[in-house]
Motif scaffolding. Structure first.
Motif, PDB file in Angstrom:
ATOM      1  N   ASP A  81      -3.505   2.347  -9.942  1.00  0.00           N
ATOM      2  CA  ASP A  81      -4.342   3.448  -9.918  1.00  0.00           C
ATOM      3  C   ASP A  81      -3.980   4.347  -8.723  1.00  0.00           C
ATOM      4  O   ASP A  81      -3.894   3.707  -7.529  1.00  0.00           O
ATOM      5  N   LEU A  82      -3.867   5.574  -8.572  1.00  0.00           N
ATOM      6  CA  LEU A  82      -3.327   6.564  -7.695  1.00  0.00           C
ATOM      7  C   LEU A  82      -4.716   6.958  -6.959  1.00  0.00           C
ATOM      8  O   LEU A  82      -5.286   8.063  -7.167  1.00  0.00           O
ATOM      9  N   TYR A  83      -5.370   6.191  -6.213  1.00  0.00           N
ATOM     10  CA  TYR A  83      -6.550   6.570  -5.425  1.00  0.00           C
ATOM     11  C   TYR A  83      -6.111   7.412  -4.505  1.00  0.00           C
ATOM     12  O   TYR A  83      -4.958   7.649  -3.986  1.00  0.00           O
ATOM     13  N   ASP A  84      -7.031   8.122  -3.724  1.00  0.00           N
ATOM     14  CA  ASP A  84      -6.856   9.243  -2.874  1.00  0.00           C
ATOM     15  C   ASP A  84      -5.678   9.077  -1.797  1.00  0.00           C
ATOM     16  O   ASP A  84      -4.772   9.844  -2.052  1.00  0.00           O
ATOM     17  N   ARG A  85      -5.688   8.163  -1.126  1.00  0.00           N
ATOM     18  CA  ARG A  85      -4.908   8.140  -0.062  1.00  0.00           C
ATOM     19  C   ARG A  85      -3.325   7.707  -0.604  1.00  0.00           C
ATOM     20  O   ARG A  85      -2.430   8.415  -0.169  1.00  0.00           O
ATOM     21  N   LEU A  86      -3.491   6.852  -1.226  1.00  0.00           N
ATOM     22  CA  LEU A  86      -2.067   6.483  -2.077  1.00  0.00           C
ATOM     23  C   LEU A  86      -1.552   7.410  -2.673  1.00  0.00           C
ATOM     24  O   LEU A  86      -0.164   7.968  -2.379  1.00  0.00           O
ATOM     25  N   ALA A  87      -2.310   8.489  -3.391  1.00  0.00           N
ATOM     26  CA  ALA A  87      -1.463   9.540  -4.042  1.00  0.00           C
ATOM     27  C   ALA A  87      -0.991  10.578  -3.002  1.00  0.00           C
ATOM     28  O   ALA A  87      -0.092  11.029  -3.042  1.00  0.00           O
ATOM     29  N   LEU A  88      -1.877  10.818  -1.818  1.00  0.00           N
ATOM     30  CA  LEU A  88      -1.308  11.760  -0.943  1.00  0.00           C
ATOM     31  C   LEU A  88      -0.041  11.371  -0.264  1.00  0.00           C
ATOM     32  O   LEU A  88       0.779  12.084   0.233  1.00  0.00           O
ATOM     33  N   ASP A  89      -0.371   9.900  -0.043  1.00  0.00           N
ATOM     34  CA  ASP A  89       1.152   9.338   0.827  1.00  0.00           C
ATOM     35  C   ASP A  89       2.199   9.327  -0.192  1.00  0.00           C
ATOM     36  O   ASP A  89       3.263   9.884   0.397  1.00  0.00           O
ATOM     37  N   LEU A  90       1.999   9.346  -1.361  1.00  0.00           N
ATOM     38  CA  LEU A  90       3.162   9.507  -2.522  1.00  0.00           C
ATOM     39  C   LEU A  90       3.912  10.836  -2.185  1.00  0.00           C
ATOM     40  O   LEU A  90       5.152  11.092  -2.006  1.00  0.00           O
ATOM     41  N   GLU A  91       2.941  11.753  -2.370  1.00  0.00           N
ATOM     42  CA  GLU A  91       3.131  13.055  -2.263  1.00  0.00           C
ATOM     43  C   GLU A  91       4.038  13.444  -0.989  1.00  0.00           C
ATOM     44  O   GLU A  91       5.044  14.093  -0.930  1.00  0.00           O
ATOM     45  N   SER A 149      11.402  -3.787  -2.818  1.00  0.00           N
ATOM     46  CA  SER A 149      11.318  -3.340  -1.504  1.00  0.00           C
ATOM     47  C   SER A 149       9.887  -3.100  -1.067  1.00  0.00           C
ATOM     48  O   SER A 149       9.462  -3.192   0.157  1.00  0.00           O
ATOM     49  N   ALA A 150       8.752  -3.061  -2.236  1.00  0.00           N
ATOM     50  CA  ALA A 150       7.411  -3.174  -1.763  1.00  0.00           C
ATOM     51  C   ALA A 150       6.908  -4.392  -1.538  1.00  0.00           C
ATOM     52  O   ALA A 150       5.565  -4.459  -1.261  1.00  0.00           O
ATOM     53  N   VAL A 151       7.342  -5.282  -1.922  1.00  0.00           N
ATOM     54  CA  VAL A 151       6.944  -6.789  -1.766  1.00  0.00           C
ATOM     55  C   VAL A 151       7.193  -7.232  -0.215  1.00  0.00           C
ATOM     56  O   VAL A 151       8.351  -7.491   0.176  1.00  0.00           O
ATOM     57  N   SER A 152       5.773  -7.458   0.258  1.00  0.00           N
ATOM     58  CA  SER A 152       6.119  -7.898   1.794  1.00  0.00           C
ATOM     59  C   SER A 152       5.734  -9.507   2.054  1.00  0.00           C
ATOM     60  O   SER A 152       6.157 -10.092   2.981  1.00  0.00           O
ATOM     61  N   ASP A 160       0.955  -1.185  -0.084  1.00  0.00           N
ATOM     62  CA  ASP A 160      -0.125   0.009  -0.143  1.00  0.00           C
ATOM     63  C   ASP A 160       0.973   1.117  -0.146  1.00  0.00           C
ATOM     64  O   ASP A 160       0.359   2.332   0.502  1.00  0.00           O
ATOM     65  N   LYS A 161       2.047   1.000  -0.541  1.00  0.00           N
ATOM     66  CA  LYS A 161       2.860   2.296  -0.703  1.00  0.00           C
ATOM     67  C   LYS A 161       3.735   2.200  -1.959  1.00  0.00           C
ATOM     68  O   LYS A 161       4.015   1.090  -2.553  1.00  0.00           O
ATOM     69  N   ILE A 162       3.869   3.322  -2.570  1.00  0.00           N
ATOM     70  CA  ILE A 162       4.661   3.278  -3.684  1.00  0.00           C
ATOM     71  C   ILE A 162       6.195   3.466  -3.247  1.00  0.00           C
ATOM     72  O   ILE A 162       6.518   4.550  -2.854  1.00  0.00           O
ATOM     73  N   PRO A 163       7.067   2.714  -3.936  1.00  0.00           N
ATOM     74  CA  PRO A 163       8.547   2.654  -3.248  1.00  0.00           C
ATOM     75  C   PRO A 163       9.013   3.844  -4.221  1.00  0.00           C
ATOM     76  O   PRO A 163       9.021   3.990  -5.325  1.00  0.00           O
ATOM     77  N   ILE A 164       9.944   4.487  -3.418  1.00  0.00           N
ATOM     78  CA  ILE A 164      10.889   5.551  -3.877  1.00  0.00           C
ATOM     79  C   ILE A 164      12.252   4.999  -4.155  1.00  0.00           C
ATOM     80  O   ILE A 164      12.918   4.728  -2.990  1.00  0.00           O
ATOM     81  N   LEU A 165      12.925   4.864  -5.173  1.00  0.00           N
ATOM     82  CA  LEU A 165      14.136   4.653  -5.241  1.00  0.00           C
ATOM     83  C   LEU A 165      15.024   5.580  -5.401  1.00  0.00           C
ATOM     84  O   LEU A 165      14.846   6.674  -6.081  1.00  0.00           O
ATOM     85  N   ARG A 166      16.279   5.599  -4.557  1.00  0.00           N
ATOM     86  CA  ARG A 166      17.100   6.727  -4.431  1.00  0.00           C
ATOM     87  C   ARG A 166      18.164   6.373  -5.647  1.00  0.00           C
ATOM     88  O   ARG A 166      19.072   5.225  -5.515  1.00  0.00           O
ATOM     89  N   MET A 167      18.594   7.205  -6.656  1.00  0.00           N
ATOM     90  CA  MET A 167      19.635   6.895  -7.413  1.00  0.00           C
ATOM     91  C   MET A 167      20.634   8.183  -7.530  1.00  0.00           C
ATOM     92  O   MET A 167      20.296   9.147  -8.227  1.00  0.00           O
TER      93      MET A 167
END
Lengths: 137, 137
Positions: free
Chosen positions: A20-30, B50-53, A2-9
């Motif tokens: 699909d970026l439904y409401d909570r997922l999108a706000l969490d990503l932001e 990393s998002a795979v649990s 339930d989280k979109i991973p952010i990769l550091r490069m």
């Protein structure tokens, strides 16, 4: 998942949107992205939306917000891999993603970010610096 | 959104798994990755999990397969960002991901791939080559 991973490069953060970026997922990503920029001192964000085929005004607004927020933290945002239909929809919705750069794919987006950062650094150092032609990293 | 996007970054391909790899999606990813390696001549595959649990034997086997298949096409596979619980499950399932390298995060995985490729090239060119200490790229 339930989280979109952010990769550091290196100096950049990379996000690929596959769901699909439904409401909570999108706000969490932001929120996650802005926190991550602040924590890592990243200079750029790459958002890959090549898997996104449907976009709504909410998602368009979230991407715009990420661009403006990260700009305040001195990071540029590049959206890459946009499908033609998504571009059409965004313009029809009146959301031309101001404050966000776009590129055809991740490689081109990364080159764009590297150029932006280099230009910034050159302005800070001055145009006579020896490293001004060093494009290798 | 029924396809996992594969991002090309120079000599490498990057995949982030964010959704449950049910049967067809996993097999499609396997086929797409192998096709992409063949088409682009990529030397390495980075799979971010990393998002795979939760992992099951099917997913473990698919990742192993990708490693073996890409090896046949002269590309190395690195799995990055594995959660501790996933590592425990994989070992308990008797799937220690043979033929696949692992690294803590994308940056370390990319360094690992770069080293692997460089070692390969040195072997081809011979140990007395001038560039043998050039780690800057």
């Amino acid at each position: 998942m339930d989280k979109i991973p952010i990769l550091r490069m290196g100096q950049f953060l990379l996000v690929t949107i596959q769901v699909d970026l439904y409401d909570r997922l999108a706000l969490d990503l932001e929120a996650d992205l802005v926190k991550m920029v602040s924590k890592t001192g990243a200079r750029g964000i790459l958002i890959d939306i090549s898997a996104v085929s449907i976009v709504d005004s909410f998602m368009g607004r979230i991407i715009g917000n990420i661009g403006v927020m990260s700009k305040l933290l001195d990071a540029e945002t590049v959206v890459v891999g946009m499908q033609p239909a998504v571009a059409i929809t965004l313009v029809e919705l009146g959301l031309p993603l101001k404050g966000v750069y776009t590129a055809l794919n991740v490689e081109k987006g990364m080159d764009l970010l590297k150029n932006k950062i280099q230009l910034d650094e050159e302005e800070e150092i001055g145009p006579d610096d020896d490293n001004s032609n060093d494009l290798t990293e």
